[in-house]
Design an enzyme around this catalytic site. Structure first.
Site: not given
Length: 994
Positions: A437, A500
């Site tokens: 991220e 994820e």
């Protein structure tokens, strides 16, 4: 400029990175692989002197050269916030200070650490290296008053040669640690903000001639039969030495060589291949001699023959196709934060293996170097992630702000370089992950290039390289089932993983089976990692009663992300949660299907990628409403990966009750992570039930109960029982049978329940604005009818919220017979414009606390929901009522049992209440009211009430994982729609206690 705010200054006097290994005095000691027994090793971990300051300049000047006798102590490794110093704060993606890189708060919490030690005479003439395996965030090292260096990169090792600063006798080490630095902008992972020396500190002694680095790689031939072992070393001296090496399979020497070459290769015929299912390791011993023939040191390395590649757009390990069934794992301990002991780390790995997990992503930073050794030994495919996350920049609208800024390139590249060098010899690592991220830009491209330069043998992953420009796999997060299906139907030319998904927050995740069906369908979908492994809540010791687990906001921290850190498959103390048990079943490596269960015809499929089914057997049972009718044991044939075979078992016996064939898949022999007879999976198949013969009624029907009407109530009485209905509300307010009060709270229809974390978005955007949580019930009509054998009470009511113009027009239809049995039919029709998803349609009532034993026939033994029930089978279960409640750190709806045909709540003498549900029901029992559960922040604050809340629900919505993931699939949603269902409630007199 402060050193801790100069993002181009990454370290001073820090030694170059190298592989993690230790040198031993001889081969026998080397074979222990215990670093404490290496030739010169001294642990400095333990109690250190410590003081915490609000500003770096408050550290007194004498700290660097004088032992601070008057200071307190702190445990190293440890986080100082976990030991009573400073402020704990939890945020998911927000920096807890103004975003102004590279600058950080001037009031910068600072820990001043000191320890003393004495080196024995055996250390004389050695180069002494001081090693820190992890310090958060920025630290400076002083030895005996002299500056030895500084480093950044919290989850990366840092080494300093301190030989020239040492003195005979007692030596003083002083370490100044700052919580904030420019590097904090690269370390904004979803976790608690803490600081300190949180991994081990130790000294390593090295001779004038020693091995500085070792790199081992293995390659197979085209047929993946024979292998080539390549080894390259770096030696501290250009001459004056020679090497000998030997490769061992256990005690058996396979090959030997030596000389003065820094690199060599060896052909190894048919080695046993390393994989996560069979983590077979060889041992390479490298012995270093001086020119006189004196043995200087022996370096042992575990070697796994393993090769990973992408071929024809698909990932292969050792030439075999595979899928990664993984989890994301943070370092976390409920008492110590990120200062995780290796015993806890090992238990994490054991639990993963026991639950069929074959891969772990080290989210979102390198682990203690010993963690990878354990993965090598136990067998886990590792996605090794680098210590980079710039998530905080999302809040200013530019996630790539520093990622695409060339001025930060050195900081990014330094992290992948140190990470890859340190862990390059582990067969368990099949993939390097550049970051998490952090947007995309030039610095990611530079990291990928440097990674390949150091290690071209492994794959590269980074989720935000959406087009896989520099990566070998395509990756996304939290893509919905439909999107994953589209990705599978229209694949790219590289394998795809979901790094994820299935956010395991609170009660959940749901929908794993549907995800897995899509993963299984499409070859290019080759991996998935549940977010995440463990709840990060922190245990507050000394609080009486159940454990008090703190999360964001419990320390006065603001801003905070609340209980978003409670998103793991296991609880903070490592107890497996319901989500982990569900995941285990969904990814089970042995699938059993029924072709014709009644005829004893099954199909078994081997879903391992490298192993046969040798040593695995089926435990077969036929049960009729919990009664065991037949059982057998069937060893499985040694099917190879991907193979299926029909199995014929003896035709199961028939029974007149509801029958099921239960199949338990077990591994017969013990393994490193499991005992013998460890269960891998369980399956259940319904069997047909022959029609039961008609029963002749020999007894005359009982007379109906008597009815007495009072001004405000109806009283219904029979032999040994009575019921009272309120004329004002229509509710059943009293029910006594056999001299015992059954009812503590009236039965009441409910369309809302305490919000689970995974429904928070629906709750805040839909249900609370629609006032679903404060719906009111109003009596609209009440009628009492007498019959020859029973008495009926019909209650019509409106269930609706204030303010708005929608609701349900409902009916309670009670039929009470002369034995005191109550048949309750519940129905409703919606009106108004609200037709959205709701949490449930059901009934709640309170029964007295003395009914503390529960027995039921339905799905169990654990809680289960429409989209999370694969690991629970229908059977007859007995339990203490209190044990049906699942204690999540933040209270929420829990404990549901589906497909329940009947349930009993009883006292120890057998008296109580039985509920039968002809159409089946959802059943749960709570020691608390729904109102208390919904209003309570922490589980330990729940206070048992004077009754059990019993939920007898017609429908409940699935869980989904929409705390940060996938919404509930439409097929598992409940809507405000017309309904009708029946419950038969019967008092128990204690005579049927079977």
């Amino acid at each position: 400029m402060n050193k801790w705010e100069n993002h181009q200054l990454l370290g001073e006097n820090r030694l170059p990175p190298h592989a993690y290994f230790f040198a031993y005095a001889d081969a026998d000691t080397a074979r222990s692989f215990e670093r404490e027994r290496s030739r010169r090793f001294l642990s400095l971990s333990g109690d250190w002197r410590f003081a915490c300051f609000d500003h770096p300049l408050q550290v007194p000047p004498q700290f660097y050269s004088e032992f601070m006798d008057g200071w307190g102590t702190i445990e190293v490794p440890g986080m100082w916030q976990m030991q009573g110093h400073g402020q704990l704060q939890y945020t998911d993606d927000g920096m807890p200070f103004p975003v102004d890189p590279p600058y950080v708060p001037s009031s910068n919490p600072t820990g001043a650490y000191q320890c003393r030690w004495t080196l024995g005479p055996e250390w004389r003439g050695q180069r002494v290296v001081l090693r820190f395996d992890g310090v958060e965030t920025y630290f400076e090292v002083h030895v005996n008053g002299s500056y030895a260096g500084m480093s950044k990169g919290s989850r990366l090792a840092a080494e300093f040669d301190i030989t020239d600063f040492l003195v005979d006798g007692v030596n003083l080490l002083s370490v100044r640690v700052l919580q904030w630095a420019d590097s904090s902008y690269l370390e904004d992972q979803d976790m608690w903000w803490t600081a300190g020396i949180f991994r081990d500190v130790y000294l390593v002694g090295k001779g004038a001639i020693h091995l500085q680095d070792v790199c081992v790689q293995t390659r197979f031939d085209a047929g993946y039969r024979d292998a080539r072992l390549s080894c390259a070393v770096a030696v501290s001296a250009a001459a004056g030495w020679r090497l000998e090496w030997a490769l061992f399979d256990g005690a058996r020497e396979l090959q030997r060589g030596g000389g003065r070459e820094l690199a060599w290769e060896a052909n190894v015929p048919e080695p046993r291949q390393w994989n996560a299912e069979d983590p077979y390791l060889y041992r390479l011993e490298i012995s270093l001699y001086d020119d006189a023939g004196t043995l200087l040191e022996v370096v042992p390395l575990r070697v796994g023959f393993r090769e990973v590649e992408v071929r024809d757009g698909l990932m292969h390990v050792n030439g075999r196709y595979l899928k990664l069934h993984g989890v994301n794992r943070h370092d976390n301990d409920h008492l110590r934060g990120r200062a995780v002991s290796m015993a806890r780390a090992e238990q994490d790995i054991v639990l993963m293996k026991q639950h069929n997990i074959n891969s772990v992503r080290t989210a979102h930073y390198p682990n203690d170097p010993r963690f990878y050794e354990l993965c090598d030994q136990y067998g886990l495919f590792v996605m090794a992630e680098t210590d980079v996350e710039t998530h905080g920049f999302v809040n200013i609208g530019n996630l790539s702000q520093v990622t695409d800024d060339p001025a930060w390139e050195a900081a990014f590249v330094d992290r992948i370089e140190r990470h890859v060098h340190a862990q390059k010899n582990h067969p368990s690592i099949i993939m390097w992950s550049l970051a998490n991220e952090s947007g995309y830009g030039c610095n990611i491209r530079a990291m990928a290039a440097r990674c390949r330069e150091i290690d071209p043998t492994r794959l590269i992953h980074y989720e935000e390289d959406r087009d896989a420009e520099v990566c070998d796999v395509v990756s996304t997060m939290y893509s919905r089932v439909q999107m994953m299906n589209a990705f599978g139907e229209y694949p790219m030319d590289k394998p795809r993983i979901l790094c994820e998904y299935a956010h395991a927050m609170g009660n959940g995740p749901g929908g794993l089976s549907e995800y897995q069906a899509v993963f299984d369908r499409h070859p290019h979908l080759q991996g998935h990692y549940v977010w995440e492994w463990c709840d990060h809540a922190i245990l507050q010791p000394g609080v009486p009663g159940r454990p008090f687990y703190a999360f964001g906001g419990d320390y006065g921290d603001y801003p905070n992300s609340g209980n978003f850190c409670c998103d793991g498959l296991i609880y903070p103390d490592q107890r497996p949660g319901p989500g982990l048990r569900e995941y285990k079943q969904v990814i089970a490596p042995v699938k059993v299907r029924a072709i014709d269960a009644a005829a004893g015809l099954l199909e078994v499929e081997n879903r391992y990628w490298f192993s046969s089914l040798d040593g695995i057997c089926l435990l077969l049972q036929v049960k009729a409403e919990g009664e065991l009718l037949w059982q057998d044991r069937l060893p499985l044939p040694p099917l190879q990966p991907g193979q299926r075979q029909e199995l014929r078992i003896p035709a199961p016996p028939a029974g007149h009750a509801r029958c099921h064939l239960n199949v338990h898949v077990v591994r017969e022999q013990a393994t490193a992570f499991s005992a013998a007879q460890h269960e891998l999976a369980r399956y259940q198949f319904a069997l047909p039930v022959p029609a039961a013969p008609a029963l002749e009624l020999v007894n005359a029907p009982l007379a109906p109960p008597a009815l007495t009407e009072h001004r405000l109530e109806y009283r219904v009485e029979g032999i040994g029982f009575h019921l009272v209905f309120c004329k004002l509300t229509g509710r059943l307010t009293e029910w006594e049978a056999g001299g015992m009060a059954l009812l503590a709270r009236p039965p009441q229809l409910a369309f809302y329940k305490p919000c689970i974390d995974n429904h928070k978005q629906e709750n805040e955007a839909l249900w609370l604005p629609q006032h679903l949580n404060i719906m009111q019930e109003h009596l609209r009509g009440m009628e009492v009818l007498r019959h020859d054998d029973a008495l009926e009470v019909i209650v019509d009511c409106q269930v609706a919220p204030p303010v708005l113009g929608y609701g349900m027009r409902c009916r309670y239809h009670y039929r009470v017979d002369g034995a005191g049995r109550v048949q309750l039919t519940l129905s409703g029709k919606p009106y108004g414009g609200m037709r959205d998803m709701i949490p449930k349609i059901g009934l709640a009532l309170g029964v007295h606390r003395q009914l503390e034993q529960v027995e039921y026939f339905g799905r169990g033994p654990g809680e289960n929901y429409p989209d999370s029930k694969a690991c629970n089978i229908i059977d007859r279960y007995r339990s203490a009522a209190a044990d049906l409640f699942e204690h999540y750190p933040k209270p929420q709806d829990n404990g549901n049992r589906m497909d329940v045909a009947w349930a009993k709540l009883q006292r120890t003498d057998g008296k109580g209440l039985r509920i039968d549900a002809p159409q089946g029901m959802n059943f749960s029992v709570w020691p608390y009211s729904a109102e208390q559960i919904a209003a309570t922040r922490h589980d330990n604050a729940l206070r048992e009430e004077g009754f059990w809340t019993v939920n007898l629900d017609y429908k409940v919505s699935g869980l989904g994982s929409n705390s940060w993931g996938s919404e509930v699939l439409d097929s598992y949603r409940v809507y405000l729609e017309e309904f009708s269902y029946r419950l038969d409630l019967s008092p128990l007199n204690g005579e049927d206690r079977a």
